[in-house]
Design a protein around this motif. Sequence first.
Motif, PDB file in Angstrom:
ATOM      1  N   GLU A 159       0.853  -1.200   0.000  1.00 57.77           N
ATOM      2  CA  GLU A 159       0.000   0.000   0.000  1.00 57.77           C
ATOM      3  C   GLU A 159       0.892   1.255   0.000  1.00 57.77           C
ATOM      4  O   GLU A 159       0.640   2.211  -0.719  1.00 57.77           O
ATOM      5  N   PHE A 160       1.930   1.208   0.808  1.00 60.55           N
ATOM      6  CA  PHE A 160       2.903   2.307   0.822  1.00 60.55           C
ATOM      7  C   PHE A 160       3.530   2.490  -0.566  1.00 60.55           C
ATOM      8  O   PHE A 160       3.635   3.609  -1.065  1.00 60.55           O
ATOM      9  N   GLU A 161       3.950   1.400  -1.177  1.00 59.17           N
ATOM     10  CA  GLU A 161       4.590   1.501  -2.497  1.00 59.17           C
ATOM     11  C   GLU A 161       3.637   2.107  -3.524  1.00 59.17           C
ATOM     12  O   GLU A 161       4.036   2.940  -4.332  1.00 59.17           O
ATOM     13  N   SER A 162       2.379   1.690  -3.479  1.00 56.96           N
ATOM     14  CA  SER A 162       1.398   2.250  -4.422  1.00 56.96           C
ATOM     15  C   SER A 162       1.192   3.736  -4.167  1.00 56.96           C
ATOM     16  O   SER A 162       1.116   4.532  -5.108  1.00 56.96           O
TER      17      SER A 162
ATOM     18  N   THR B 198      -8.829  -0.625  -1.862  1.00 56.26           N
ATOM     19  CA  THR B 198      -8.226  -1.867  -1.379  1.00 56.26           C
ATOM     20  C   THR B 198      -7.640  -1.649   0.021  1.00 56.26           C
ATOM     21  O   THR B 198      -7.740  -2.522   0.865  1.00 56.26           O
ATOM     22  N   GLY B 199      -7.072  -0.474   0.252  1.00 48.90           N
ATOM     23  CA  GLY B 199      -6.594  -0.155   1.599  1.00 48.90           C
ATOM     24  C   GLY B 199      -7.749  -0.179   2.590  1.00 48.90           C
ATOM     25  O   GLY B 199      -7.659  -0.777   3.656  1.00 48.90           O
TER      26      GLY B 199
ATOM     27  N   GLY C  53       2.941   8.013   4.224  1.00 45.32           N
ATOM     28  CA  GLY C  53       3.561   7.924   5.546  1.00 45.32           C
ATOM     29  C   GLY C  53       2.716   7.116   6.528  1.00 45.32           C
ATOM     30  O   GLY C  53       3.245   6.371   7.341  1.00 45.32           O
ATOM     31  N   ARG C  54       1.392   7.274   6.426  1.00 48.44           N
ATOM     32  CA  ARG C  54       0.506   6.497   7.312  1.00 48.44           C
ATOM     33  C   ARG C  54       0.618   4.997   7.038  1.00 48.44           C
ATOM     34  O   ARG C  54       0.682   4.196   7.969  1.00 48.44           O
ATOM     35  N   ALA C  55       0.602   4.632   5.756  1.00 47.57           N
ATOM     36  CA  ALA C  55       0.723   3.203   5.408  1.00 47.57           C
ATOM     37  C   ALA C  55       2.065   2.656   5.888  1.00 47.57           C
ATOM     38  O   ALA C  55       2.146   1.556   6.434  1.00 47.57           O
ATOM     39  N   LEU C  56       3.107   3.466   5.717  1.00 52.21           N
ATOM     40  CA  LEU C  56       4.444   3.036   6.125  1.00 52.21           C
ATOM     41  C   LEU C  56       4.509   2.870   7.641  1.00 52.21           C
ATOM     42  O   LEU C  56       5.122   1.941   8.162  1.00 52.21           O
ATOM     43  N   SER C  57       3.841   3.766   8.336  1.00 47.62           N
ATOM     44  CA  SER C  57       3.880   3.693   9.787  1.00 47.62           C
ATOM     45  C   SER C  57       3.085   2.472  10.291  1.00 47.62           C
ATOM     46  O   SER C  57       3.490   1.816  11.259  1.00 47.62           O
ATOM     47  N   LYS C  58       2.007   2.115   9.607  1.00 50.26           N
ATOM     48  CA  LYS C  58       1.299   0.874   9.954  1.00 50.26           C
ATOM     49  C   LYS C  58       2.196  -0.332   9.680  1.00 50.26           C
ATOM     50  O   LYS C  58       2.279  -1.254  10.494  1.00 50.26           O
TER      51      LYS C  58
END
Lengths: 238, 238
Positions: free
Chosen positions: B52-55, B130-131, B77-82
Amino acid sequence: MVTWFGRRPQRVEVPRLTARGVAQSSVKVDIASLTPDLMHFLGQAAYFELGEFESLARAVATAPNLAAKEGLSAAAGRALSKHHGLITEIRRRGTEPDVAMAPFVPALDHYRAQSQGADWHELLLSCYLTGGLLEDFFVRLSDGLPRDVGPRVAQLLGEDSGTTVLVHELQMAITADSALGSRLAMWGRRLVGDTLLIARSAMPVCEPDVFAESRTEPVFTEIIAAHTRRMDGLGLTA
Amino acid sequence: MVTWFGRRPQRVEVPRLTARGVAQSSVKVDIASLTPDLMHFLGQAAYFELGEFESLARAVATAPNLAAKEGLSAAAGRALSKHHGLITEIRRRGTEPDVAMAPFVPALDHYRAQSQGADWHELLLSCYLTGGLLEDFFVRLSDGLPRDVGPRVAQLLGEDSGTTVLVHELQMAITADSALGSRLAMWGRRLVGDTLLIARSAMPVCEPDVFAESRTEPVFTEIIAAHTRRMDGLGLTA
Protein backbone atom coordinates in the motif's frame (compact mmCIF):
# COMPACT_ATOMS: atom_id res chain seq x y z
CA MET A 1 10.61 40.16 -2.68
CA VAL A 2 13.31 38.23 -0.92
CA THR A 3 16.13 40.42 0.31
CA TRP A 4 19.39 38.56 0.36
CA PHE A 5 21.48 41.00 2.33
CA GLY A 6 21.40 42.84 5.61
CA ARG A 7 18.31 41.08 6.91
CA ARG A 8 19.68 40.74 10.41
CA PRO A 9 22.87 41.48 12.34
CA GLN A 10 25.50 39.12 11.04
CA ARG A 11 26.55 36.63 13.66
CA VAL A 12 30.11 35.38 13.54
CA GLU A 13 30.52 32.20 15.47
CA VAL A 14 32.35 28.91 15.49
CA PRO A 15 30.16 26.43 13.66
CA ARG A 16 28.78 23.75 15.99
CA LEU A 17 29.01 20.04 15.41
CA THR A 18 26.19 18.70 13.29
CA ALA A 19 24.01 15.86 14.52
CA ARG A 20 25.53 13.82 11.70
CA GLY A 21 28.89 14.16 13.44
CA VAL A 22 30.61 15.85 10.53
CA ALA A 23 33.90 17.30 11.71
CA GLN A 24 33.55 21.06 11.60
CA SER A 25 36.34 23.39 10.72
CA SER A 26 37.37 25.87 13.38
CA VAL A 27 37.49 28.64 10.79
CA LYS A 28 34.95 31.26 11.69
CA VAL A 29 32.39 31.46 8.89
CA ASP A 30 29.78 34.14 8.77
CA ILE A 31 27.08 31.75 7.66
CA ALA A 32 24.23 34.17 8.27
CA SER A 33 25.06 36.16 5.19
CA LEU A 34 25.00 32.95 3.15
CA THR A 35 21.69 31.68 4.47
CA PRO A 36 18.66 32.44 2.35
CA ASP A 37 15.34 33.82 3.49
CA LEU A 38 13.62 31.37 5.89
CA MET A 39 10.82 30.39 3.51
CA HIS A 40 13.32 29.88 0.70
CA PHE A 41 15.31 27.58 2.97
CA LEU A 42 12.29 25.63 4.23
CA GLY A 43 10.67 25.30 0.79
CA GLN A 44 13.84 24.08 -0.87
CA ALA A 45 14.83 21.70 1.93
CA ALA A 46 11.26 20.34 2.16
CA TYR A 47 11.06 19.65 -1.57
CA PHE A 48 14.51 18.11 -1.52
CA GLU A 49 13.44 15.69 1.24
CA LEU A 50 10.24 14.85 -0.65
CA GLY A 51 12.37 13.96 -3.69
CA GLU A 52 14.73 11.94 -1.50
CA PHE A 53 11.68 10.09 -0.21
CA GLU A 54 10.47 9.43 -3.77
CA SER A 55 13.87 8.06 -4.78
CA LEU A 56 14.04 5.82 -1.73
CA ALA A 57 10.46 4.63 -2.32
CA ARG A 58 11.51 3.73 -5.85
CA ALA A 59 14.44 1.81 -4.40
CA VAL A 60 11.97 0.01 -2.09
CA ALA A 61 9.72 -0.91 -5.03
CA THR A 62 12.63 -2.27 -7.09
CA ALA A 63 14.61 -3.95 -4.27
CA PRO A 64 15.86 -7.42 -5.26
CA ASN A 65 15.06 -8.98 -1.89
CA LEU A 66 12.72 -8.54 1.07
CA ALA A 67 15.38 -7.71 3.66
CA ALA A 68 16.69 -4.82 1.53
CA LYS A 69 13.13 -3.69 0.79
CA GLU A 70 12.36 -3.65 4.49
CA GLY A 71 15.51 -1.72 5.42
CA LEU A 72 14.97 0.79 2.62
CA SER A 73 11.38 1.36 3.67
CA ALA A 74 12.70 2.61 7.02
CA ALA A 75 15.10 4.99 5.22
CA ALA A 76 12.21 6.22 3.05
CA GLY A 77 10.25 6.81 6.24
CA ARG A 78 13.09 8.92 7.67
CA ALA A 79 13.22 11.15 4.59
CA LEU A 80 9.44 11.51 4.68
CA SER A 81 9.49 12.39 8.33
CA LYS A 82 12.10 15.11 7.69
CA HIS A 83 9.93 16.40 4.86
CA HIS A 84 6.88 16.54 7.11
CA GLY A 85 8.87 18.22 9.88
CA LEU A 86 9.83 20.98 7.45
CA ILE A 87 6.22 21.22 6.22
CA THR A 88 5.15 21.76 9.82
CA GLU A 89 7.57 24.70 10.07
CA ILE A 90 6.19 26.12 6.82
CA ARG A 91 2.56 25.84 7.98
CA ARG A 92 3.47 27.31 11.36
CA ARG A 93 4.33 30.49 9.47
CA GLY A 94 0.98 30.54 7.69
CA THR A 95 2.31 29.46 4.31
CA GLU A 96 0.86 26.60 2.27
CA PRO A 97 3.51 23.93 1.65
CA ASP A 98 2.91 23.81 -2.11
CA VAL A 99 3.39 27.58 -2.34
CA ALA A 100 6.67 27.39 -0.42
CA MET A 101 7.99 24.47 -2.46
CA ALA A 102 6.81 25.55 -5.92
CA PRO A 103 9.83 27.74 -6.82
CA PHE A 104 12.16 24.77 -6.37
CA VAL A 105 10.23 22.18 -8.36
CA PRO A 106 11.79 22.68 -11.83
CA ALA A 107 15.43 22.60 -10.71
CA LEU A 108 14.99 19.81 -8.15
CA ASP A 109 12.85 17.65 -10.49
CA HIS A 110 15.52 18.01 -13.17
CA TYR A 111 18.24 17.18 -10.64
CA ARG A 112 16.28 14.18 -9.39
CA ALA A 113 15.73 12.86 -12.90
CA GLN A 114 19.45 13.22 -13.65
CA SER A 115 20.47 11.42 -10.50
CA GLN A 116 18.20 8.34 -10.67
CA GLY A 117 20.98 6.28 -12.18
CA ALA A 118 20.87 3.39 -14.63
CA ASP A 119 20.09 0.65 -12.14
CA TRP A 120 19.23 -0.10 -8.53
CA HIS A 121 22.81 0.27 -7.22
CA GLU A 122 23.29 3.65 -8.87
CA LEU A 123 19.96 4.72 -7.37
CA LEU A 124 21.10 3.60 -3.90
CA LEU A 125 24.39 5.46 -4.28
CA SER A 126 22.51 8.60 -5.34
CA CYS A 127 20.20 8.45 -2.35
CA TYR A 128 23.15 7.94 -0.02
CA LEU A 129 25.51 10.55 -1.46
CA THR A 130 23.12 13.32 -2.42
CA GLY A 131 21.06 12.90 0.76
CA GLY A 132 24.23 12.97 2.84
CA LEU A 133 25.76 15.95 1.09
CA LEU A 134 22.66 18.14 0.98
CA GLU A 135 21.52 17.32 4.50
CA ASP A 136 25.00 18.24 5.76
CA PHE A 137 24.77 21.41 3.73
CA PHE A 138 21.29 22.42 4.92
CA VAL A 139 22.26 21.70 8.54
CA ARG A 140 25.28 23.97 8.07
CA LEU A 141 23.22 26.69 6.43
CA SER A 142 20.58 26.55 9.18
CA ASP A 143 23.11 28.24 11.48
CA GLY A 144 22.10 31.46 9.81
CA LEU A 145 18.35 31.02 10.34
CA PRO A 146 16.49 32.85 13.10
CA ARG A 147 17.26 31.35 16.49
CA ASP A 148 13.65 30.28 17.10
CA VAL A 149 13.77 27.87 14.16
CA GLY A 150 17.38 27.19 13.08
CA PRO A 151 18.36 24.76 15.85
CA ARG A 152 15.10 22.82 15.50
CA VAL A 153 15.61 22.47 11.75
CA ALA A 154 19.25 21.44 12.25
CA GLN A 155 18.14 18.79 14.72
CA LEU A 156 15.50 17.50 12.30
CA LEU A 157 17.75 17.38 9.24
CA GLY A 158 20.66 15.95 11.20
CA GLU A 159 18.66 12.97 12.46
CA ASP A 160 19.81 9.52 11.45
CA SER A 161 18.71 8.91 7.85
CA GLY A 162 18.62 5.13 8.23
CA THR A 163 21.23 4.75 5.49
CA THR A 164 23.03 1.77 7.08
CA VAL A 165 21.08 -0.50 4.77
CA LEU A 166 22.22 1.47 1.70
CA VAL A 167 25.87 1.24 2.77
CA HIS A 168 25.48 -2.48 3.49
CA GLU A 169 23.90 -3.28 0.11
CA LEU A 170 26.44 -1.15 -1.78
CA GLN A 171 29.45 -2.61 0.06
CA MET A 172 28.30 -6.17 -0.59
CA ALA A 173 27.70 -5.48 -4.29
CA ILE A 174 31.04 -3.66 -4.74
CA THR A 175 32.96 -6.44 -3.00
CA ALA A 176 31.34 -9.03 -5.23
CA ASP A 177 31.86 -7.15 -8.49
CA SER A 178 34.85 -4.86 -9.04
CA ALA A 179 33.51 -3.65 -12.41
CA LEU A 180 30.43 -2.39 -10.58
CA GLY A 181 32.78 -0.64 -8.12
CA SER A 182 34.48 1.27 -10.94
CA ARG A 183 31.18 2.25 -12.47
CA LEU A 184 29.81 3.41 -9.11
CA ALA A 185 32.97 5.43 -8.38
CA MET A 186 32.44 7.27 -11.65
CA TRP A 187 28.76 7.72 -10.87
CA GLY A 188 29.60 9.14 -7.45
CA ARG A 189 32.01 11.67 -8.98
CA ARG A 190 29.38 12.70 -11.50
CA LEU A 191 26.75 13.16 -8.79
CA VAL A 192 28.85 15.49 -6.67
CA GLY A 193 29.02 18.20 -9.34
CA ASP A 194 25.25 18.36 -9.88
CA THR A 195 24.66 18.23 -6.14
CA LEU A 196 26.98 21.13 -5.43
CA LEU A 197 25.05 23.19 -7.97
CA ILE A 198 21.87 22.55 -5.98
CA ALA A 199 23.72 23.59 -2.82
CA ARG A 200 24.91 26.72 -4.55
CA SER A 201 21.35 27.58 -5.60
CA ALA A 202 20.37 27.56 -1.92
CA MET A 203 22.66 30.52 -1.25
CA PRO A 204 22.13 34.16 -1.98
CA VAL A 205 23.52 35.13 -5.36
CA CYS A 206 26.46 37.31 -4.44
CA GLU A 207 29.54 36.37 -6.42
CA PRO A 208 30.05 34.81 -9.84
CA ASP A 209 31.97 31.95 -8.27
CA VAL A 210 30.45 31.20 -4.90
CA PHE A 211 32.65 28.11 -4.41
CA ALA A 212 35.85 30.14 -4.59
CA GLU A 213 34.54 32.89 -2.38
CA SER A 214 36.42 33.13 0.90
CA ARG A 215 33.33 33.00 3.12
CA THR A 216 31.83 29.90 1.48
CA GLU A 217 35.04 28.03 0.83
CA PRO A 218 35.35 26.51 4.33
CA VAL A 219 31.72 25.37 4.17
CA PHE A 220 32.22 23.55 0.88
CA THR A 221 35.55 22.13 2.05
CA GLU A 222 33.80 20.46 4.99
CA ILE A 223 30.87 19.26 2.92
CA ILE A 224 33.17 17.71 0.32
CA ALA A 225 35.37 16.14 3.01
CA ALA A 226 32.30 14.39 4.43
CA HIS A 227 31.35 13.27 0.92
CA THR A 228 34.84 11.84 0.43
CA ARG A 229 34.53 9.92 3.69
CA ARG A 230 31.26 8.41 2.46
CA MET A 231 32.93 7.34 -0.80
CA ASP A 232 35.94 5.94 1.11
CA GLY A 233 33.61 3.98 3.38
CA LEU A 234 32.29 2.21 0.30
CA GLY A 235 35.78 1.57 -1.01
CA LEU A 236 35.27 4.06 -3.85
CA THR A 237 37.71 6.76 -4.95
CA ALA A 238 36.08 10.15 -4.68
CA MET B 1 3.43 -26.12 10.80
CA VAL B 2 0.56 -23.76 11.28
CA THR B 3 -2.46 -25.38 12.87
CA TRP B 4 -5.64 -23.72 11.72
CA PHE B 5 -8.06 -25.20 14.22
CA GLY B 6 -8.40 -25.61 17.94
CA ARG B 7 -5.48 -23.41 18.80
CA ARG B 8 -7.29 -21.76 21.67
CA PRO B 9 -10.69 -21.74 23.32
CA GLN B 10 -13.06 -20.16 20.85
CA ARG B 11 -14.38 -16.86 22.12
CA VAL B 12 -17.85 -15.84 21.03
CA GLU B 13 -18.39 -12.15 21.50
CA VAL B 14 -20.08 -9.17 19.98
CA PRO B 15 -17.55 -7.58 17.67
CA ARG B 16 -16.45 -4.15 18.86
CA LEU B 17 -16.54 -1.01 16.80
CA THR B 18 -13.45 -0.54 14.71
CA ALA B 19 -11.37 2.60 14.99
CA ARG B 20 -12.43 3.28 11.39
CA GLY B 21 -15.99 3.58 12.64
CA VAL B 22 -17.36 0.81 10.44
CA ALA B 23 -20.82 -0.09 11.65
CA GLN B 24 -20.56 -3.56 13.11
CA SER B 25 -23.28 -6.16 12.85
CA SER B 26 -24.72 -7.37 16.10
CA VAL B 27 -24.61 -10.94 14.85
CA LYS B 28 -22.26 -12.89 17.05
CA VAL B 29 -19.41 -14.14 14.91
CA ASP B 30 -16.88 -16.56 16.24
CA ILE B 31 -13.99 -14.73 14.65
CA ALA B 32 -11.32 -16.64 16.56
CA SER B 33 -11.79 -19.74 14.45
CA LEU B 34 -11.37 -17.62 11.31
CA THR B 35 -8.23 -15.84 12.45
CA PRO B 36 -4.97 -17.32 11.23
CA ASP B 37 -1.88 -18.02 13.26
CA LEU B 38 -0.42 -14.76 14.68
CA MET B 39 2.71 -14.74 12.50
CA HIS B 40 0.60 -15.48 9.41
CA PHE B 41 -1.61 -12.51 10.28
CA LEU B 42 1.29 -10.15 11.02
CA GLY B 43 3.35 -11.20 8.00
CA GLN B 44 0.47 -10.82 5.58
CA ALA B 45 -0.83 -7.54 7.02
CA ALA B 46 2.72 -6.10 7.16
CA TYR B 47 3.42 -6.99 3.54
CA PHE B 48 0.04 -5.64 2.50
CA GLU B 49 0.80 -2.28 4.16
CA LEU B 50 4.25 -2.19 2.53
CA GLY B 51 2.56 -2.67 -0.84
CA GLU B 52 0.00 0.00 0.00
CA PHE B 53 2.90 2.31 0.82
CA GLU B 54 4.59 1.50 -2.50
CA SER B 55 1.40 2.25 -4.42
CA LEU B 56 0.89 5.53 -2.58
CA ALA B 57 4.54 6.47 -3.12
CA ARG B 58 3.99 5.84 -6.82
CA ALA B 59 0.96 8.11 -6.67
CA VAL B 60 3.15 10.75 -4.98
CA ALA B 61 5.79 10.46 -7.71
CA THR B 62 3.22 10.79 -10.50
CA ALA B 63 0.94 13.41 -8.91
CA PRO B 64 -0.07 16.15 -11.35
CA ASN B 65 0.33 18.96 -8.83
CA LEU B 66 2.23 19.82 -5.67
CA ALA B 67 -0.77 20.01 -3.34
CA ALA B 68 -1.87 16.48 -4.28
CA LYS B 69 1.73 15.27 -4.01
CA GLU B 70 2.00 16.75 -0.54
CA GLY B 71 -1.30 15.25 0.66
CA LEU B 72 -0.46 11.84 -0.80
CA SER B 73 2.94 11.86 0.87
CA ALA B 74 1.15 12.01 4.23
CA ALA B 75 -1.06 9.05 3.24
CA ALA B 76 2.05 7.13 2.15
CA GLY B 77 3.56 7.92 5.55
CA ARG B 78 0.51 6.50 7.31
CA ALA B 79 0.72 3.20 5.41
CA LEU B 80 4.44 3.04 6.12
CA SER B 81 3.88 3.69 9.79
CA LYS B 82 1.30 0.87 9.95
CA HIS B 83 3.78 -1.38 8.20
CA HIS B 84 6.52 -0.52 10.70
CA GLY B 85 4.14 -0.99 13.62
CA LEU B 86 3.43 -4.53 12.42
CA ILE B 87 7.16 -5.14 11.86
CA THR B 88 7.73 -4.15 15.49
CA GLU B 89 5.21 -6.81 16.58
CA ILE B 90 6.97 -9.38 14.39
CA ARG B 91 10.42 -8.55 15.79
CA ARG B 92 9.05 -8.57 19.33
CA ARG B 93 8.35 -12.25 18.80
CA GLY B 94 11.92 -12.92 17.65
CA THR B 95 11.06 -13.33 13.98
CA GLU B 96 12.83 -11.50 11.17
CA PRO B 97 10.36 -9.39 9.18
CA ASP B 98 11.47 -10.77 5.81
CA VAL B 99 10.91 -14.33 7.05
CA ALA B 100 7.41 -13.48 8.28
CA MET B 101 6.46 -11.66 5.07
CA ALA B 102 8.06 -14.02 2.54
CA PRO B 103 5.13 -16.47 2.20
CA PHE B 104 2.84 -13.63 1.10
CA VAL B 105 5.08 -12.01 -1.49
CA PRO B 106 4.00 -13.91 -4.63
CA ALA B 107 0.23 -13.49 -4.13
CA LEU B 108 0.41 -9.88 -2.89
CA ASP B 109 2.90 -8.80 -5.58
CA HIS B 110 0.61 -10.28 -8.21
CA TYR B 111 -2.42 -8.58 -6.64
CA ARG B 112 -0.54 -5.27 -6.44
CA ALA B 113 0.50 -5.47 -10.08
CA GLN B 114 -3.10 -6.22 -11.11
CA SER B 115 -4.47 -3.31 -9.13
CA GLN B 116 -2.10 -0.52 -10.21
CA GLY B 117 -4.60 0.69 -12.79
CA ALA B 118 -4.09 2.34 -16.14
CA ASP B 119 -3.59 5.88 -14.88
CA TRP B 120 -3.19 8.06 -11.82
CA HIS B 121 -6.91 8.14 -10.95
CA GLU B 122 -7.26 4.37 -11.14
CA LEU B 123 -4.19 4.08 -8.92
CA LEU B 124 -5.75 6.48 -6.38
CA LEU B 125 -9.01 4.53 -6.40
CA SER B 126 -7.10 1.29 -5.86
CA CYS B 127 -5.20 2.70 -2.89
CA TYR B 128 -8.41 4.02 -1.38
CA LEU B 129 -10.65 0.98 -1.94
CA THR B 130 -8.23 -1.87 -1.38
CA GLY B 131 -6.59 -0.16 1.60
CA GLY B 132 -10.01 0.53 3.10
CA LEU B 133 -11.37 -2.94 2.51
CA LEU B 134 -8.36 -4.89 3.71
CA GLU B 135 -7.66 -2.69 6.71
CA ASP B 136 -11.31 -3.12 7.77
CA PHE B 137 -10.89 -6.83 7.25
CA PHE B 138 -7.64 -7.17 9.18
CA VAL B 139 -9.06 -5.10 12.04
CA ARG B 140 -12.05 -7.44 12.14
CA LEU B 141 -9.86 -10.52 12.03
CA SER B 142 -7.60 -9.20 14.79
CA ASP B 143 -10.45 -9.87 17.22
CA GLY B 144 -9.35 -13.48 17.13
CA LEU B 145 -5.69 -12.76 17.92
CA PRO B 146 -4.25 -13.29 21.41
CA ARG B 147 -5.40 -10.56 23.78
CA ASP B 148 -1.89 -9.24 24.37
CA VAL B 149 -1.55 -8.22 20.74
CA GLY B 150 -4.96 -8.14 19.00
CA PRO B 151 -6.24 -4.82 20.39
CA ARG B 152 -2.90 -3.11 19.72
CA VAL B 153 -2.90 -4.31 16.13
CA ALA B 154 -6.54 -3.26 15.68
CA GLN B 155 -5.69 0.19 16.99
CA LEU B 156 -2.72 0.46 14.63
CA LEU B 157 -4.56 -0.73 11.51
CA GLY B 158 -7.65 1.29 12.34
CA GLU B 159 -5.76 4.59 12.54
CA ASP B 160 -6.66 7.30 10.06
CA SER B 161 -5.08 6.43 6.73
CA GLY B 162 -4.95 10.03 5.55
CA THR B 163 -7.16 9.21 2.58
CA THR B 164 -9.06 12.52 2.58
CA VAL B 165 -6.75 13.73 -0.17
CA LEU B 166 -7.54 10.65 -2.31
CA VAL B 167 -11.29 11.19 -1.92
CA HIS B 168 -10.89 14.89 -2.71
CA GLU B 169 -8.86 14.30 -5.88
CA LEU B 170 -11.21 11.53 -7.07
CA GLN B 171 -14.38 13.53 -6.40
CA MET B 172 -13.04 16.55 -8.27
CA ALA B 173 -11.99 14.44 -11.25
CA ILE B 174 -15.28 12.51 -11.37
CA THR B 175 -17.33 15.70 -11.17
CA ALA B 176 -15.36 17.21 -14.03
CA ASP B 177 -15.50 14.15 -16.29
CA SER B 178 -18.44 11.75 -16.27
CA ALA B 179 -16.71 9.31 -18.63
CA LEU B 180 -13.94 8.99 -16.07
CA GLY B 181 -16.64 8.32 -13.44
CA SER B 182 -18.00 5.38 -15.46
CA ARG B 183 -14.55 3.97 -16.00
CA LEU B 184 -13.68 4.30 -12.30
CA ALA B 185 -16.97 2.66 -11.27
CA MET B 186 -16.06 -0.33 -13.41
CA TRP B 187 -12.53 -0.34 -12.03
CA GLY B 188 -13.87 -0.26 -8.47
CA ARG B 189 -16.10 -3.25 -9.15
CA ARG B 190 -13.21 -5.16 -10.67
CA LEU B 191 -10.97 -4.41 -7.69
CA VAL B 192 -13.38 -5.73 -5.11
CA GLY B 193 -13.27 -9.29 -6.46
CA ASP B 194 -9.50 -9.56 -6.39
CA THR B 195 -9.40 -7.90 -2.98
CA LEU B 196 -11.87 -10.34 -1.46
CA LEU B 197 -9.68 -13.19 -2.68
CA ILE B 198 -6.79 -11.71 -0.71
CA ALA B 199 -9.06 -11.44 2.32
CA ARG B 200 -10.08 -15.05 1.84
CA SER B 201 -6.45 -16.14 1.73
CA ALA B 202 -5.98 -14.61 5.17
CA MET B 203 -8.39 -17.10 6.66
CA PRO B 204 -7.85 -20.72 7.54
CA VAL B 205 -8.76 -23.00 4.67
CA CYS B 206 -11.89 -24.68 5.98
CA GLU B 207 -14.64 -24.70 3.42
CA PRO B 208 -14.62 -24.65 -0.36
CA ASP B 209 -16.72 -21.52 -0.35
CA VAL B 210 -15.65 -19.41 2.61
CA PHE B 211 -17.78 -16.45 1.51
CA ALA B 212 -21.01 -18.45 1.76
CA GLU B 213 -20.08 -20.04 5.03
CA SER B 214 -22.37 -19.00 7.85
CA ARG B 215 -19.59 -17.89 10.21
CA THR B 216 -17.83 -15.72 7.66
CA GLU B 217 -20.85 -14.33 5.90
CA PRO B 218 -21.59 -11.53 8.42
CA VAL B 219 -17.94 -10.46 8.31
CA PHE B 220 -17.96 -10.14 4.52
CA THR B 221 -21.36 -8.46 4.57
CA GLU B 222 -19.98 -5.70 6.79
CA ILE B 223 -16.77 -5.37 4.82
CA ILE B 224 -18.67 -5.06 1.55
CA ALA B 225 -21.15 -2.58 3.04
CA ALA B 226 -18.25 -0.34 4.04
CA HIS B 227 -16.82 -0.71 0.53
CA THR B 228 -20.18 0.30 -0.95
CA ARG B 229 -20.23 3.40 1.27
CA ARG B 230 -16.80 4.35 -0.02
CA MET B 231 -17.98 3.98 -3.62
CA ASP B 232 -21.18 5.95 -2.84
CA GLY B 233 -19.11 8.70 -1.27
CA LEU B 234 -17.34 9.12 -4.60
CA GLY B 235 -20.63 9.07 -6.52
CA LEU B 236 -19.80 5.68 -8.01
CA THR B 237 -22.14 2.70 -8.24
CA ALA B 238 -20.66 -0.27 -6.43
